[in-house]
Design a protein around this motif. Structure first.
Motif, PDB file in Angstrom:
ATOM      1  N   PRO A 324       0.923  -1.293  -0.027  1.00 14.60           N
ATOM      2  CA  PRO A 324       0.080   0.259   0.129  1.00 14.60           C
ATOM      3  C   PRO A 324       0.924   1.387   0.077  1.00 14.60           C
ATOM      4  O   PRO A 324       1.994   1.327   0.668  1.00 14.60           O
ATOM      5  CB  PRO A 324      -0.794  -0.084   1.352  1.00 14.60           C
ATOM      6  N   LEU A 325       0.402   2.553  -0.665  1.00 12.68           N
ATOM      7  CA  LEU A 325       1.098   3.604  -0.668  1.00 12.68           C
ATOM      8  C   LEU A 325       0.862   4.298   0.639  1.00 12.68           C
ATOM      9  O   LEU A 325       0.047   4.114   1.379  1.00 12.68           O
ATOM     10  CB  LEU A 325       0.455   4.363  -1.616  1.00 12.68           C
ATOM     11  N   LEU A 326       2.032   5.021   1.106  1.00 12.28           N
ATOM     12  CA  LEU A 326       2.017   5.318   2.372  1.00 12.28           C
ATOM     13  C   LEU A 326       1.204   6.779   2.664  1.00 12.28           C
ATOM     14  O   LEU A 326       0.945   7.255   1.700  1.00 12.28           O
ATOM     15  CB  LEU A 326       3.572   6.069   2.587  1.00 12.28           C
ATOM     16  N   ARG A 327       0.470   6.743   3.624  1.00 12.07           N
ATOM     17  CA  ARG A 327      -0.184   8.049   4.239  1.00 12.07           C
ATOM     18  C   ARG A 327      -1.517   8.050   3.362  1.00 12.07           C
ATOM     19  O   ARG A 327      -1.920   9.157   3.107  1.00 12.07           O
ATOM     20  CB  ARG A 327       0.471   9.311   4.024  1.00 12.07           C
ATOM     21  N   ARG A 328      -2.053   7.013   2.897  1.00 12.10           N
ATOM     22  CA  ARG A 328      -2.989   6.792   2.196  1.00 12.10           C
ATOM     23  C   ARG A 328      -4.250   6.258   2.739  1.00 12.10           C
ATOM     24  O   ARG A 328      -4.160   4.869   2.588  1.00 12.10           O
ATOM     25  CB  ARG A 328      -2.977   6.763   0.663  1.00 12.10           C
ATOM     26  N   PRO A 329      -4.987   6.551   3.541  1.00  9.07           N
ATOM     27  CA  PRO A 329      -6.273   5.663   4.403  1.00  9.07           C
ATOM     28  C   PRO A 329      -7.067   4.942   3.376  1.00  9.07           C
ATOM     29  O   PRO A 329      -7.521   5.487   2.498  1.00  9.07           O
ATOM     30  CB  PRO A 329      -6.719   6.477   5.174  1.00  9.07           C
ATOM     31  N   GLU A 330      -7.236   3.533   3.655  1.00 12.25           N
ATOM     32  CA  GLU A 330      -8.331   3.027   3.179  1.00 12.25           C
ATOM     33  C   GLU A 330      -9.655   3.395   3.437  1.00 12.25           C
ATOM     34  O   GLU A 330     -10.444   3.519   2.274  1.00 12.25           O
ATOM     35  CB  GLU A 330      -8.341   1.345   3.691  1.00 12.25           C
ATOM     36  N   TRP A 331     -10.118   4.063   4.534  1.00 11.12           N
ATOM     37  CA  TRP A 331     -11.420   4.774   4.589  1.00 11.12           C
ATOM     38  C   TRP A 331     -11.275   6.111   5.202  1.00 11.12           C
ATOM     39  O   TRP A 331     -10.284   6.260   6.110  1.00 11.12           O
ATOM     40  CB  TRP A 331     -12.132   3.716   5.740  1.00 11.12           C
ATOM     41  N   SER A 332     -11.905   6.995   4.589  1.00 12.18           N
ATOM     42  CA  SER A 332     -12.046   8.375   4.990  1.00 12.18           C
ATOM     43  C   SER A 332     -13.410   8.848   4.874  1.00 12.18           C
ATOM     44  O   SER A 332     -13.999   8.503   4.085  1.00 12.18           O
ATOM     45  CB  SER A 332     -10.795   9.165   4.581  1.00 12.18           C
ATOM     46  N   GLY A 333     -13.603  10.094   5.546  1.00 10.68           N
ATOM     47  CA  GLY A 333     -14.826  10.597   5.531  1.00 10.68           C
ATOM     48  C   GLY A 333     -15.032  12.054   6.276  1.00 10.68           C
ATOM     49  O   GLY A 333     -14.092  12.426   6.937  1.00 10.68           O
ATOM     50  N   ALA A 334     -15.994  12.831   5.929  1.00  7.59           N
ATOM     51  CA  ALA A 334     -16.347  13.995   6.448  1.00  7.59           C
ATOM     52  C   ALA A 334     -17.677  14.187   6.768  1.00  7.59           C
ATOM     53  O   ALA A 334     -18.704  13.934   5.884  1.00  7.59           O
ATOM     54  CB  ALA A 334     -15.571  15.182   5.715  1.00  7.59           C
ATOM     55  N   TYR A 335     -18.135  15.038   7.961  1.00  7.76           N
ATOM     56  CA  TYR A 335     -19.662  15.450   7.800  1.00  7.76           C
ATOM     57  C   TYR A 335     -19.426  16.946   8.161  1.00  7.76           C
ATOM     58  O   TYR A 335     -18.658  17.523   8.924  1.00  7.76           O
ATOM     59  CB  TYR A 335     -20.197  14.535   8.974  1.00  7.76           C
TER      60      TYR A 335
END
Length: 399
Positions: A324-335
């Motif tokens: 996996p590439l560094l510093r790239r989360p599998e899950w992310s989001g915002a509200y």
């Protein structure tokens, strides 16, 4: 006539000695508007930062090693609507940067260095409405200049690189249900040769409130001045990144206009991806990489005064070694919740979630998976007069 002024201050401190940072930023935008959306602006920005470097390797601490950076931007964007079917957009800008490194205890004798990196840019875009077509053509010129001096002598003396670009695009509204976008960009560089980057995008309305979008494009990114010449970590031998991407979107907008949903799948293949190599403390091209993901965006009206925006992203990345590439989360989001609280007072609150991701241990330089975290940002805007609004913003409110 209008004026926009903003400021930002951020600071933080780690667990190690000399592991701190501080950043200040100020922005001023002064503009004049007239007929048919014409506008002339002057934009000035200043960003200053100071960062401590706690060690070179886990067993070699550097309690006196510091990096300072300052960046100043002056830009003059100009939009001129000659008539309802022809608009010119022009911009001239200059960015000056100064990077300073100091470590009076450095065993190699490199106790201080200063890098000055300046960028001058001019851009022209001409937009024409011709029947069912919106045609855009234009060009861009950019010159970078770098000077680097240390206590050991001069490394670079006004080294320049020039990039000349040209672009064409046609947006064709083919009836009520189909829209086609075709474009191409040509970049010619002194250092890395030339590259042609085409793109195509098709939008098809399946119903009165549902649209299917499909697109493909290629991109070319030259290494930034910081990636090339930042003290110690810069690498002047970097190659440009190139990529090919395609995406499929479904957009739904009900007739009441109070809701909007968008589901997007994207897939990108990159070559010569630039990443920071912690073991060698420099930027490197890591070869090829693949990125694919799904993004969901929902914008809905809760009341006449309040709206909510929900974003969620799933990401799958892989380098040429299958990692996996560094510093790239599998899950992310915002509200985000935004709206008007009282007369002339509005605000928003945003909760940002960053999931588990791979990174590098700062003491062993081994890859490790870091857990997720969430932050909260809040802003309040007060419309004092029709011509004056004051905004206050807190980032990472709960630390």
């Amino acid at each position: 006539f209008n004026v926009y002024l903003s400021g930002l201050h951020r600071e933080g401190e780690g667990e190690l000695e000399n592991d701190d940072f501080e950043t200040q930023q100020g922005l001023l935008n002064v503009g004049w508007n007239w007929t048919n959306g014409s506008r002339l602006s002057v934009v000035a920005q200043n960003v200053e930062s100071e960062t401590g470097i706690p060690f070179v390797t886990p067993d070699v601490p550097t309690p006196a090693r510091r990096q300072n950076a300052e960046q100043r931007l002056l830009a003059v964007p100009f939009r001129w609507a000659l008539n309802r079917k022809w608009t010119l957009n022009l911009m001239a800008s200059e960015v000056t940067r100064t990077f300073e490194f100091s470590d009076p205890e450095d065993p190699s004798g490199l106790t201080e260095s200063t890098t000055d990196a300046d960028t001058r840019t001019a851009r022209l875009a001409s937009n024409h409405l011709i029947g069912s077509h919106t045609f855009t053509w234009g060009g861009e010129w950019r010159e970078d200049e770098v000077t680097d001096v240390s206590n050991l002598g001069e490394n670079l003396d006004g080294v320049t690189d020039e990039v000349v670009s040209a672009f064409l695009q046609d947006v064709w509204q083919a009836g009520d249900t189909v829209r086609l976008i075709l474009g191409v960009r040509y970049d010619d560089t002194e250092t890395w040769g030339s590259e042609v980057s085409p793109r195509a995008h098709l939008g098809w309305k399946l119903s009165s409130f549902t649209e299917l979008r499909v697109g493909y494009g290629k991109a070319f990114r030259q290494p930034s001045l910081g990636e090339l010449y930042f003290p110690l970590s810069g690498n002047p031998d970097l190659e440009p990144e190139t990529s090919g991407s395609w995406e499929v979107d479904i957009v739904m907008t009900p007739k009441d206009g109070k809701n909007r949903w968008q589901l997007n799948y994207f897939n990108t293949d990159l070559d010569n991806l630039i990443e920071f190599d912690f073991a060698n403390y420099t930027n490197e091209n890591i070869g090829s990489a693949k990125i694919q993901g799904v993004e969901l965006v929902m914008n809905t009206a809760l009341t006449n005064q309040f709206y909510q925006l929900v974003q969620a992203t799933w990401l799958d990345t892989e380098d040429d070694q299958g990692r996996p590439l560094l510093r790239r989360p599998e899950w992310s989001g915002a509200y985000t919740l935004t709206g008007s609280f009282w007369d002339r007072v509005r605000g928003d609150i945003t909760v940002i979630y960053t999931g588990a991701r791979w990174d590098v241990d700062p003491t062993t330089f081994e890859r490790l998976e870091i857990g997720g975290f969430a932050t909260v940002d809040v802003s309040i805007a007060w419309q004092v007069y029709k011509e004056l609004e004051i905004t206050a913003r807190a980032v990472n409110l709960l630390d």
